[in-house]
Write a protein that holds these residues in place. Structure first.
Motif, PDB file in Angstrom:
ATOM      1  N   VAL A  85      40.108 101.346  18.212  1.00  0.00           N
ATOM      2  CA  VAL A  85      39.969  99.985  18.505  1.00  0.00           C
ATOM      3  C   VAL A  85      40.732  99.077  17.924  1.00  0.00           C
ATOM      4  N   LEU A  86      41.339  98.021  18.500  1.00  0.00           N
ATOM      5  CA  LEU A  86      41.960  97.039  17.749  1.00  0.00           C
ATOM      6  C   LEU A  86      40.979  95.796  18.027  1.00  0.00           C
ATOM      7  N   VAL A  87      40.569  95.079  16.768  1.00  0.00           N
ATOM      8  CA  VAL A  87      39.524  94.085  16.626  1.00  0.00           C
ATOM      9  C   VAL A  87      40.622  92.762  16.552  1.00  0.00           C
ATOM     10  N   ASP A  88      40.808  91.813  17.882  1.00  0.00           N
ATOM     11  CA  ASP A  88      41.788  91.065  17.974  1.00  0.00           C
ATOM     12  C   ASP A  88      41.110  89.552  17.902  1.00  0.00           C
TER      13      ASP A  88
ATOM     14  N   GLU B  19      40.965  95.885   3.717  1.00  0.00           N
ATOM     15  CA  GLU B  19      42.222  96.462   3.410  1.00  0.00           C
ATOM     16  C   GLU B  19      42.389  97.880   4.108  1.00  0.00           C
ATOM     17  N   GLU B  20      43.367  98.056   4.531  1.00  0.00           N
ATOM     18  CA  GLU B  20      43.573  99.744   5.082  1.00  0.00           C
ATOM     19  C   GLU B  20      43.023 100.480   4.124  1.00  0.00           C
ATOM     20  N   GLY B  21      42.537 101.416   4.778  1.00  0.00           N
ATOM     21  CA  GLY B  21      41.871 102.692   4.257  1.00  0.00           C
ATOM     22  C   GLY B  21      40.217 102.745   3.895  1.00  0.00           C
ATOM     23  N   VAL B  22      39.529 101.454   4.026  1.00  0.00           N
ATOM     24  CA  VAL B  22      38.372 101.085   3.981  1.00  0.00           C
ATOM     25  C   VAL B  22      37.365 101.244   5.369  1.00  0.00           C
ATOM     26  N   ILE B  23      36.286 101.457   5.213  1.00  0.00           N
ATOM     27  CA  ILE B  23      35.484 101.370   6.574  1.00  0.00           C
ATOM     28  C   ILE B  23      35.328  99.870   7.060  1.00  0.00           C
ATOM     29  N   ALA B  24      35.592  99.669   8.295  1.00  0.00           N
ATOM     30  CA  ALA B  24      35.459  98.362   8.687  1.00  0.00           C
ATOM     31  C   ALA B  24      33.856  97.730   8.605  1.00  0.00           C
ATOM     32  N   PRO B  25      33.612  96.625   8.421  1.00  0.00           N
ATOM     33  CA  PRO B  25      32.537  96.225   8.196  1.00  0.00           C
ATOM     34  C   PRO B  25      31.982  95.965   9.718  1.00  0.00           C
ATOM     35  N   ASP B  26      30.640  96.439  10.061  1.00  0.00           N
ATOM     36  CA  ASP B  26      30.299  96.612  11.336  1.00  0.00           C
ATOM     37  C   ASP B  26      29.709  95.184  11.535  1.00  0.00           C
ATOM     38  N   PHE B  27      29.581  94.685  12.824  1.00  0.00           N
ATOM     39  CA  PHE B  27      29.047  93.596  13.263  1.00  0.00           C
ATOM     40  C   PHE B  27      28.679  93.608  14.739  1.00  0.00           C
ATOM     41  N   THR B  28      27.839  92.442  15.130  1.00  0.00           N
ATOM     42  CA  THR B  28      27.179  92.495  16.730  1.00  0.00           C
ATOM     43  C   THR B  28      27.526  91.106  16.953  1.00  0.00           C
ATOM     44  N   GLN B  29      28.104  90.950  17.941  1.00  0.00           N
ATOM     45  CA  GLN B  29      28.312  89.463  18.863  1.00  0.00           C
ATOM     46  C   GLN B  29      28.117  89.616  20.252  1.00  0.00           C
TER      47      GLN B  29
ATOM     48  N   ASN C  71      44.653  90.779  13.599  1.00  0.00           N
ATOM     49  CA  ASN C  71      43.759  91.803  13.982  1.00  0.00           C
ATOM     50  C   ASN C  71      43.774  93.102  13.273  1.00  0.00           C
ATOM     51  N   PHE C  72      42.884  93.928  13.390  1.00  0.00           N
ATOM     52  CA  PHE C  72      42.667  94.795  12.463  1.00  0.00           C
ATOM     53  C   PHE C  72      42.492  96.193  13.492  1.00  0.00           C
ATOM     54  N   LEU C  73      43.340  97.399  13.178  1.00  0.00           N
ATOM     55  CA  LEU C  73      43.065  98.609  13.968  1.00  0.00           C
ATOM     56  C   LEU C  73      42.346  99.537  13.289  1.00  0.00           C
ATOM     57  N   ILE C  74      41.179 100.096  14.097  1.00  0.00           N
ATOM     58  CA  ILE C  74      40.230 100.862  13.168  1.00  0.00           C
ATOM     59  C   ILE C  74      40.241 102.190  13.818  1.00  0.00           C
ATOM     60  N   ASP C  75      40.264 103.337  13.050  1.00  0.00           N
ATOM     61  CA  ASP C  75      40.337 104.547  13.836  1.00  0.00           C
ATOM     62  C   ASP C  75      38.970 105.179  14.474  1.00  0.00           C
ATOM     63  N   PRO C  76      39.094 106.114  14.804  1.00  0.00           N
ATOM     64  CA  PRO C  76      37.694 106.685  15.596  1.00  0.00           C
ATOM     65  C   PRO C  76      36.402 106.841  14.520  1.00  0.00           C
ATOM     66  N   LYS C  77      36.757 106.912  13.124  1.00  0.00           N
ATOM     67  CA  LYS C  77      35.618 107.211  12.255  1.00  0.00           C
ATOM     68  C   LYS C  77      35.204 105.739  11.621  1.00  0.00           C
ATOM     69  N   GLY C  78      35.756 104.906  12.241  1.00  0.00           N
ATOM     70  CA  GLY C  78      35.539 103.498  11.710  1.00  0.00           C
ATOM     71  C   GLY C  78      36.415 102.819  10.384  1.00  0.00           C
ATOM     72  N   LYS C  79      37.441 103.726  10.079  1.00  0.00           N
ATOM     73  CA  LYS C  79      38.230 102.959   9.179  1.00  0.00           C
ATOM     74  C   LYS C  79      39.294 102.358   9.476  1.00  0.00           C
ATOM     75  N   ILE C  80      39.628 101.345   8.739  1.00  0.00           N
ATOM     76  CA  ILE C  80      40.972 100.287   9.032  1.00  0.00           C
ATOM     77  C   ILE C  80      42.020 101.282   8.651  1.00  0.00           C
ATOM     78  N   VAL C  81      42.830 101.345   9.549  1.00  0.00           N
ATOM     79  CA  VAL C  81      44.271 101.909   9.651  1.00  0.00           C
ATOM     80  C   VAL C  81      45.484 101.110   9.487  1.00  0.00           C
ATOM     81  N   ALA C  82      45.379  99.757  10.112  1.00  0.00           N
ATOM     82  CA  ALA C  82      46.273  98.888   9.993  1.00  0.00           C
ATOM     83  C   ALA C  82      45.782  97.565  10.519  1.00  0.00           C
ATOM     84  N   LYS C  83      46.684  96.616  10.270  1.00  0.00           N
ATOM     85  CA  LYS C  83      46.070  95.074  10.379  1.00  0.00           C
ATOM     86  C   LYS C  83      47.444  94.298  10.780  1.00  0.00           C
ATOM     87  N   TYR C  84      47.077  93.112  11.320  1.00  0.00           N
ATOM     88  CA  TYR C  84      48.198  92.216  11.644  1.00  0.00           C
ATOM     89  C   TYR C  84      49.271  93.127  12.446  1.00  0.00           C
ATOM     90  N   LEU C  85      49.117  93.736  13.521  1.00  0.00           N
ATOM     91  CA  LEU C  85      49.913  94.423  14.327  1.00  0.00           C
ATOM     92  C   LEU C  85      50.494  93.556  15.469  1.00  0.00           C
TER      93      LEU C  85
END
Length: 379
Positions: free
Chosen positions: A268-271, A240-250, A351-365
């Protein structure tokens, strides 16, 4: 939020809504249909389909059994004795209802899809809710009829498709609001959790849904569908918006591992998309414009493809054909993509928009919404 989440976690330990020991008895009357006409009853338990059948005797049929809890079921009538096969299509009709451990009676003069059911408050509530939602669903029907009336050129027009999607989104929002309102006004009805669960699509507001869920009766929250809904809520809350985005590697297109945390310090927009996804491909020009307008200010995009193992070349071709110049990753496992599962992605584009500190600030933009959000950020 923390306290609510703790409450929801404790709910997972509640027992399922227990079935009455006497089970169900379903009696039916469909005109004067006789052998070899057959009735088929089907429903699912733990993902496994249960199927029962019986022949009709002068329109009468009966089913007996037991279900662990209330659930969706269907009775299908085949009017002759011919089996299903690719060449011959038998004549049959279907009636959907909610099966529970009670004595239920289904009656109709002809087709079962015109039947009425008696002896079940759940099915009475279902009919009432259907009548409540019909005016909204009629708007979807009108939208579909409009689309079908267009010629091929009009159907391929991007501006027209975007217009359809905007209007559909407005109707969807109206539908969700009506279903939440129903759930709040009928907290003791099984249809409350049915209504609420049906709002939990790929982009549902988990926190708002959680608040409605908490106001349902303990019996409804503890039902099988209630528990499944709770599980889904908890999965989505973590993105959800306001939480730290789970990190991943791919791996990227060259097999080089890329970590989400590598993008810290940037928006960063994770699309999530795929080469086979028409709406995703239509959305790509909007992403290209946003990237061109804001990349010099620090905006980044990380594409995550849900393409299949056999479709790597199609994935690479789509990247080239659409002119996608940002980083792309995938494990080429389609809907089993580990990042998609981590982010509870059930439909694309997402998609999920993540701020410079890694927090989700918006999604489905999508479309102008992404551009407007980036203008707000980089003003």
């Amino acid at each position: 939020m923390k306290n609510l989440t703790f409450f929801l976690m404790t709910m997972l330990g509640l027992p399922l809504w227990c079935a009455a020991q006497q089970g169900y008895v379903i009696t039916g009357k469909i005109g004067t249909l006789d052998k070899p006409a057959k009735a088929f009853l089907s429903y699912h338990i733990n993902g496994v389909r249960h199927l029962d059948s019986t022949v009709l005797n002068k329109g009468f049929f009966e089913f007996k059994g037991i279900v662990p809890s209330t659930r969706e079921a269907h009775i299908r009538i085949i009017h002759d004795g011919m089996p299903d096969n690719p060449i011959y299509k038998p004549v049959y009709d279907v009636y959907g209802f909610y099966i529970e451990n009670k004595n239920l009676r289904i009656e109709t003069a002809d087709s079962i899809n015109k039947a009425k059911i008696y002896g079940s408050a759940v099915n009475d509530d279902n009919a009432a809710m259907g009548a409540l939602l019909k005016p909204i669903y009629d708007q979807f029907t009108a939208l579909n009829d409009e689309y079908r009336s267009k010629n091929a050129q009009q159907k391929a027009d991007t501006a027209y498709i975007n217009s359809l999607e905007r209007r559909a989104a407005k109707i969807t929002a109206e539908t969700i609001a009506a279903k939440r309102k129903y759930a709040l006004e009928h907290p003791d009805s099984y249809m409350a959790i049915v209504a609420l669960n049906s709002t939990m699509g790929e982009t549902f507001d988990a926190q708002a849904t959680e608040k409605v869920f908490n106001k349902l009766s303990p019996e409804i929250r503890g039902s099988e569908l209630g528990q499944a809904s709770l599980k889904r809520i908890l999965e989505v809350v973590r993105t959800e918006e306001g939480v730290i985005a789970p990190d991943f590697t791919q791996d990227d297109v060259n097999g080089k591992p890329v970590k989400l945390s590598d993008f810290r310090g940037h928006y960063v927009l994770v699309d999530f998309w795929a080469s086979w996804c028409g709406p995703c491909r239509r959305e790509n020009p909007n992403l290209i414009k946003a990237y061109a307008d804001f990349k010099d200010k620090g905006f980044r995009i990380l594409g995550v493809s849900l393409d299949k193992p056999a479709d790597k070349e199609k994935w690479l071709k789509a990247i080239k054909d659409d002119g996608l110049t940002w980083t792309q990753v995938s494990d080429l496992k389609a809907w089993d993509n580990q990042v998609a599962k981590l982010y509870s992605v059930t439909a694309i584009p997402m998609n999920f928009l993540i701020d410079p500190k890694g927090k989700i600030v918006a999604k489905y933009l999508r479309g102008e919404a992404l551009n407007a959000k980036l203008k707000e950020i980089y003003k």
